[in-house]
Design a protein around this motif. Sequence first.
Motif, PDB file in Angstrom:
ATOM      1  N   THR A   1     -45.140 -68.053  60.703  1.00 42.59           N
ATOM      2  CA  THR A   1     -46.248 -68.633  61.688  1.00 42.59           C
ATOM      3  C   THR A   1     -45.366 -69.456  62.796  1.00 42.59           C
ATOM      4  O   THR A   1     -45.975 -69.792  63.619  1.00 42.59           O
ATOM      5  CB  THR A   1     -47.186 -69.500  61.076  1.00 42.59           C
ATOM      6  OG1 THR A   1     -46.550 -70.393  60.484  1.00 42.59           O
ATOM      7  CG2 THR A   1     -48.031 -68.389  59.955  1.00 42.59           C
ATOM      8  N   GLN A   2     -44.143 -69.650  62.672  1.00 40.82           N
ATOM      9  CA  GLN A   2     -43.516 -70.385  63.715  1.00 40.82           C
ATOM     10  C   GLN A   2     -41.890 -70.052  63.553  1.00 40.82           C
ATOM     11  O   GLN A   2     -41.499 -69.503  62.858  1.00 40.82           O
ATOM     12  CB  GLN A   2     -43.495 -71.874  63.385  1.00 40.82           C
ATOM     13  CG  GLN A   2     -42.937 -72.310  62.080  1.00 40.82           C
ATOM     14  CD  GLN A   2     -43.362 -73.853  61.464  1.00 40.82           C
ATOM     15  OE1 GLN A   2     -43.923 -74.549  62.302  1.00 40.82           O
ATOM     16  NE2 GLN A   2     -42.737 -74.078  60.360  1.00 40.82           N
ATOM     17  N   PRO A   3     -41.287 -70.354  64.907  1.00 38.78           N
ATOM     18  CA  PRO A   3     -39.940 -70.177  64.896  1.00 38.78           C
ATOM     19  C   PRO A   3     -39.023 -70.899  63.691  1.00 38.78           C
ATOM     20  O   PRO A   3     -39.640 -71.897  63.255  1.00 38.78           O
ATOM     21  CB  PRO A   3     -39.561 -70.460  66.203  1.00 38.78           C
ATOM     22  CG  PRO A   3     -40.672 -70.856  67.140  1.00 38.78           C
ATOM     23  CD  PRO A   3     -41.708 -71.086  65.761  1.00 38.78           C
ATOM     24  N   GLY A   4     -37.613 -70.689  63.542  1.00 41.39           N
ATOM     25  CA  GLY A   4     -36.942 -71.216  62.755  1.00 41.39           C
ATOM     26  C   GLY A   4     -35.994 -70.271  61.856  1.00 41.39           C
ATOM     27  O   GLY A   4     -36.256 -69.268  62.053  1.00 41.39           O
ATOM     28  N   GLU A   5     -35.437 -70.874  60.761  1.00 40.98           N
ATOM     29  CA  GLU A   5     -34.614 -70.061  59.991  1.00 40.98           C
ATOM     30  C   GLU A   5     -35.368 -69.773  58.818  1.00 40.98           C
ATOM     31  O   GLU A   5     -35.977 -70.742  58.285  1.00 40.98           O
ATOM     32  CB  GLU A   5     -33.245 -70.587  59.711  1.00 40.98           C
ATOM     33  CG  GLU A   5     -32.442 -70.654  61.216  1.00 40.98           C
ATOM     34  CD  GLU A   5     -30.861 -70.848  60.660  1.00 40.98           C
ATOM     35  OE1 GLU A   5     -30.571 -70.566  59.397  1.00 40.98           O
ATOM     36  OE2 GLU A   5     -30.239 -70.821  61.525  1.00 40.98           O
ATOM     37  N   TYR A   6     -35.463 -68.733  58.066  1.00 38.49           N
ATOM     38  CA  TYR A   6     -36.155 -68.419  56.938  1.00 38.49           C
ATOM     39  C   TYR A   6     -34.864 -67.993  55.766  1.00 38.49           C
ATOM     40  O   TYR A   6     -34.226 -66.772  56.196  1.00 38.49           O
ATOM     41  CB  TYR A   6     -37.137 -67.611  57.007  1.00 38.49           C
ATOM     42  CG  TYR A   6     -38.316 -68.074  57.883  1.00 38.49           C
ATOM     43  CD1 TYR A   6     -39.375 -68.529  57.350  1.00 38.49           C
ATOM     44  CD2 TYR A   6     -38.105 -67.795  59.421  1.00 38.49           C
ATOM     45  CE1 TYR A   6     -40.416 -69.320  57.998  1.00 38.49           C
ATOM     46  CE2 TYR A   6     -39.246 -68.488  60.106  1.00 38.49           C
ATOM     47  CZ  TYR A   6     -40.085 -69.034  59.489  1.00 38.49           C
ATOM     48  OH  TYR A   6     -41.300 -69.738  60.208  1.00 38.49           O
ATOM     49  N   GLU A   7     -35.005 -68.700  54.735  1.00 34.72           N
ATOM     50  CA  GLU A   7     -33.900 -68.236  53.712  1.00 34.72           C
ATOM     51  C   GLU A   7     -34.036 -67.186  52.961  1.00 34.72           C
ATOM     52  O   GLU A   7     -35.276 -66.701  52.729  1.00 34.72           O
ATOM     53  CB  GLU A   7     -33.793 -69.612  52.648  1.00 34.72           C
ATOM     54  CG  GLU A   7     -33.368 -70.784  53.245  1.00 34.72           C
ATOM     55  CD  GLU A   7     -33.204 -71.841  52.283  1.00 34.72           C
ATOM     56  OE1 GLU A   7     -33.542 -71.737  51.131  1.00 34.72           O
ATOM     57  OE2 GLU A   7     -32.701 -73.098  52.698  1.00 34.72           O
ATOM     58  N   SER A   8     -32.915 -66.404  52.554  1.00 35.62           N
ATOM     59  CA  SER A   8     -32.985 -65.280  51.643  1.00 35.62           C
ATOM     60  C   SER A   8     -34.073 -64.226  52.017  1.00 35.62           C
ATOM     61  O   SER A   8     -34.842 -63.952  51.048  1.00 35.62           O
ATOM     62  CB  SER A   8     -33.159 -65.799  50.135  1.00 35.62           C
ATOM     63  OG  SER A   8     -31.998 -66.799  50.057  1.00 35.62           O
ATOM     64  N   CYS A   9     -34.078 -63.718  53.033  1.00 31.32           N
ATOM     65  CA  CYS A   9     -35.020 -62.786  53.527  1.00 31.32           C
ATOM     66  C   CYS A   9     -34.274 -61.724  54.302  1.00 31.32           C
ATOM     67  O   CYS A   9     -33.531 -62.131  55.164  1.00 31.32           O
ATOM     68  CB  CYS A   9     -36.483 -63.050  53.679  1.00 31.32           C
ATOM     69  SG  CYS A   9     -36.389 -63.950  55.385  1.00 31.32           S
ATOM     70  N   ASP A  10     -34.960 -60.402  54.429  1.00 36.82           N
ATOM     71  CA  ASP A  10     -34.531 -59.525  55.389  1.00 36.82           C
ATOM     72  C   ASP A  10     -35.496 -58.868  56.338  1.00 36.82           C
ATOM     73  O   ASP A  10     -35.182 -58.154  56.922  1.00 36.82           O
ATOM     74  CB  ASP A  10     -33.648 -58.389  54.529  1.00 36.82           C
ATOM     75  CG  ASP A  10     -32.253 -58.907  54.192  1.00 36.82           C
ATOM     76  OD1 ASP A  10     -31.371 -58.570  54.816  1.00 36.82           O
ATOM     77  OD2 ASP A  10     -32.210 -59.876  53.094  1.00 36.82           O
TER      78      ASP A  10
END
Length: 243
Positions: free
Chosen positions: A78-87
């Motif tokens: 729902t927002q910008p940023g970095e998201y761990e361990s996903c593709d």
Amino acid sequence: MIIIPSIFHNQSEIKSGMSTRLGAETRSAFGINMSFTVGDTFENVQKSRECFLAQFGLTPSQLAIPQQRHSDVIKIVTQPGEYESCDGLITAIPDVFLSIKVADCAAVIVYDIEKRVCGAFHAGWRGAAAGIVRKGISMMVEEFNCEPRNILSFVSPCAGICCYEVGCDVASFFKEKVLSVRNRKLYLNIKEEIKSQLVSEGLPEENIEIHPDCTICRSDVYHSYRRDGEKSGRMMAFIGKIK
């Protein structure tokens, strides 16, 4: 040089594109590189991202960035940023621009023109074997009531069957129709595998754009890990809707 998917041409509410290794002058040995994790300097990567996104009126702060692990993990954001361990990432929120970094793997970016939901999936052989594209479309249907017939998809330049040699261990994950044998060597058609997954989830073939270029062949345009190893940078593909 940038790539603009033609499949989204009539969708004025979204922005989408892909970088190449070519562009504004850079001091980086990688050329235009979008990854902080390949040995390039922070300054070079940040400048490359800023210059690329500025062509669309965007900034790096608007990106949602998965920390790719060649998995089939997809997150709804729902927002910008970095998201761990996903593709993979999916969003229905305006001004959140989903991004994927590639250098031979495919970036698969999708958009539901009715529900206005965006998706972006990183599909190398591991992700494709795990069905990440099929899973991504399924999540859009389940979580946002999307209808596959309303989903448009772009498959980025990636390793082509002309060059994508694999071993028997990798080939064993795929059906014969996406494999080719030449001179006793096996080659994988990852684009055909991705198309098959999209069609199996209900997308009409006319809703699927597959870029013809092979990243390994085209050393003049694209980064390629298969070709250049640790000297390879990364391209970035993105999609998002504007307010």
